[in-house]
Design a protein around this motif. Structure first.
Motif, PDB file in Angstrom:
ATOM      1  N   GLN A   1       0.853  -1.179   0.000  1.00 50.34           N
ATOM      2  CA  GLN A   1       0.000   0.000   0.000  1.00 50.34           C
ATOM      3  C   GLN A   1       0.874   1.207   0.000  1.00 50.34           C
ATOM      4  N   TRP A   2       1.177   1.675  -1.109  1.00 47.62           N
ATOM      5  CA  TRP A   2       2.041   2.832  -1.078  1.00 47.62           C
ATOM      6  C   TRP A   2       1.282   4.114  -1.223  1.00 47.62           C
ATOM      7  N   PRO A   3       0.207   4.099  -1.861  1.00 46.88           N
ATOM      8  CA  PRO A   3      -0.480   5.370  -2.055  1.00 46.88           C
ATOM      9  C   PRO A   3      -0.991   5.896  -0.739  1.00 46.88           C
ATOM     10  N   PRO A   4      -0.781   7.094  -0.536  1.00 46.16           N
ATOM     11  CA  PRO A   4      -1.298   7.755   0.649  1.00 46.16           C
ATOM     12  C   PRO A   4      -2.784   7.515   0.759  1.00 46.16           C
ATOM     13  N   ARG A   5      -3.215   7.363   1.942  1.00 46.60           N
ATOM     14  CA  ARG A   5      -4.596   6.990   2.103  1.00 46.60           C
ATOM     15  C   ARG A   5      -5.487   8.232   2.114  1.00 46.60           C
TER      16      ARG A   5
ATOM     17  N   GLY B   1      13.009   4.597   0.742  1.00 50.08           N
ATOM     18  CA  GLY B   1      12.958   3.421   1.592  1.00 50.08           C
ATOM     19  C   GLY B   1      11.579   2.824   1.664  1.00 50.08           C
ATOM     20  N   ARG B   2      11.496   1.757   2.378  1.00 57.17           N
ATOM     21  CA  ARG B   2      10.217   1.077   2.533  1.00 57.17           C
ATOM     22  C   ARG B   2       9.900   0.907   3.995  1.00 57.17           C
ATOM     23  N   HIS B   3       8.673   1.102   4.297  1.00 59.37           N
ATOM     24  CA  HIS B   3       8.264   0.968   5.694  1.00 59.37           C
ATOM     25  C   HIS B   3       8.365  -0.489   6.136  1.00 59.37           C
ATOM     26  N   THR B   4       8.831  -0.634   7.332  1.00 61.03           N
ATOM     27  CA  THR B   4       8.963  -1.987   7.861  1.00 61.03           C
ATOM     28  C   THR B   4       7.756  -2.329   8.720  1.00 61.03           C
ATOM     29  N   HIS B   5       6.706  -1.648   8.469  1.00 65.10           N
ATOM     30  CA  HIS B   5       5.518  -1.830   9.312  1.00 65.10           C
ATOM     31  C   HIS B   5       4.322  -1.406   8.486  1.00 65.10           C
ATOM     32  N   PRO B   6       3.170  -1.850   8.870  1.00 69.48           N
ATOM     33  CA  PRO B   6       1.960  -1.427   8.170  1.00 69.48           C
ATOM     34  C   PRO B   6       1.623   0.014   8.504  1.00 69.48           C
ATOM     35  N   ARG B   7       0.779   0.529   7.766  1.00 70.05           N
ATOM     36  CA  ARG B   7       0.355   1.905   7.993  1.00 70.05           C
ATOM     37  C   ARG B   7      -0.330   2.008   9.351  1.00 70.05           C
TER      38      ARG B   7
ATOM     39  N   PRO C   1       1.715  19.573   6.070  1.00 67.08           N
ATOM     40  CA  PRO C   1       2.457  18.653   5.217  1.00 67.08           C
ATOM     41  C   PRO C   1       1.520  17.582   4.707  1.00 67.08           C
ATOM     42  N   ALA C   2       1.741  17.171   3.526  1.00 69.46           N
ATOM     43  CA  ALA C   2       0.878  16.158   2.942  1.00 69.46           C
ATOM     44  C   ALA C   2       0.847  14.940   3.840  1.00 69.46           C
ATOM     45  N   LYS C   3      -0.318  14.571   4.226  1.00 71.06           N
ATOM     46  CA  LYS C   3      -0.425  13.419   5.105  1.00 71.06           C
ATOM     47  C   LYS C   3      -0.580  12.164   4.273  1.00 71.06           C
ATOM     48  N   ASP C   4       0.143  11.206   4.636  1.00 70.27           N
ATOM     49  CA  ASP C   4       0.072   9.975   3.871  1.00 70.27           C
ATOM     50  C   ASP C   4      -0.227   8.799   4.770  1.00 70.27           C
TER      51      ASP C   4
END
Ligand SMILES: [Zn+2]
Length: 214
Positions: A45-49, A157-163, A104-107
């Motif tokens: 899930q990369w797109p900001p929610r 980078g990539r998040h090492t955790h879920p949103r 700031p853009a919240k994602d």
DNA sequence: GTTCTTTGACCGTGT
DNA sequence: CACACGGTCAAAGAA
């Protein structure tokens, strides 16, 4: 590398109002002819929610372009560029009181700002954020224009955790389908940045760098 | 007490 | 070598 803005500008005009963040950002263009991007290993899930932070600031950029770099083959780092461009006709007379500064853009993730730099040529300062989750290496660079509009966002980078869960508003509307027909279309583009595996030194250097000043 | 922002100094890299 | 640029650190302040 960074000459894209111009090209985008032509397209951006057509942008109809688009909810700041819509499903359009989704990496899964189902039946899109060019799904070349995202084919890498993007986070599920990369797109900001929900980018619409609050009722107050809704004057976010209309159009946006996504630049995402495929995960680094030999590197654990991935970088994506997301450019948010606002409609050109924004300089509207009455327009709106225009809040001094926009959020700031919240994602959906939590970030801590660790720096800001005024770039040489561009008069748009860059802000540097890092994901607050422990052990999460993701960084985010936000570049705004003089008027506070977001010009470009870069994720590294990539998040090492879920949103993280979205804070619940007491007695608020449910977050099911807030934005009605937001189906406007925008162009999502991705550009390959350095794919030659640079920055490898980045990690190592960082670790060693621990004991400075103090 | 905590977390996060602000800010100049610092550092690595490139010229 | 010095210098400029961009990214990061960390002290101090704010919330
Ligand atoms: Zn994270």
């Amino acid at each position: 590398n960074y000459a894209p803005t111009s090209s985008y500008q032509q397209h951006q005009t057509t942008a109809s109002f688009v909810s700041p963040l819509a499903a359009n950002l989704h990496p899964y263009p189902s039946s899109s002819s060019s799904s070349s991007y995202f084919q890498t290993d993007l986070p599920p899930q990369w797109p900001p929610r929900a980018m619409a932070p609050s009722p107050s600031s809704s004057l976010l950029p209309r159009n946006f372009t996504v630049h995402q770099t495929p995960a680094y083959p030999h590197h654990h780092e991935q970088q994506m560029h997301m450019q948010l461009l606002r409609a050109a006709a924004l300089g509207g007379p009455h327009a709106a009181p225009a809040p001094p500064i926009e959020q700031p853009a919240k994602d959906g993730y939590n970030w801590r700002k660790y720096g800001q730099k005024q770039l040489k040529d561009a008069e748009s300062p860059r802000s540097y954020y890092k994901c607050t989750r422990d052990a999460c290496p993701v960084k985010k660079i936000v570049e705004r224009s003089f008027d506070g509009c977001i010009k470009e966002i870069t994720y590294k980078g990539r998040h090492t955790h879920p949103r993280p869960p979205e804070p619940r508003r007491a007695g608020a509307e449910d977050a099911a389908a807030p934005s009605s027909a937001v189906g406007a279309h925008q162009e999502d583009e991705l550009s390959d940045d350095e794919d030659d595996g640079e920055e490898g030194h980045d990690i190592a250097a960082r670790v060693v760098r621990r004991g400075r000043g103090w």
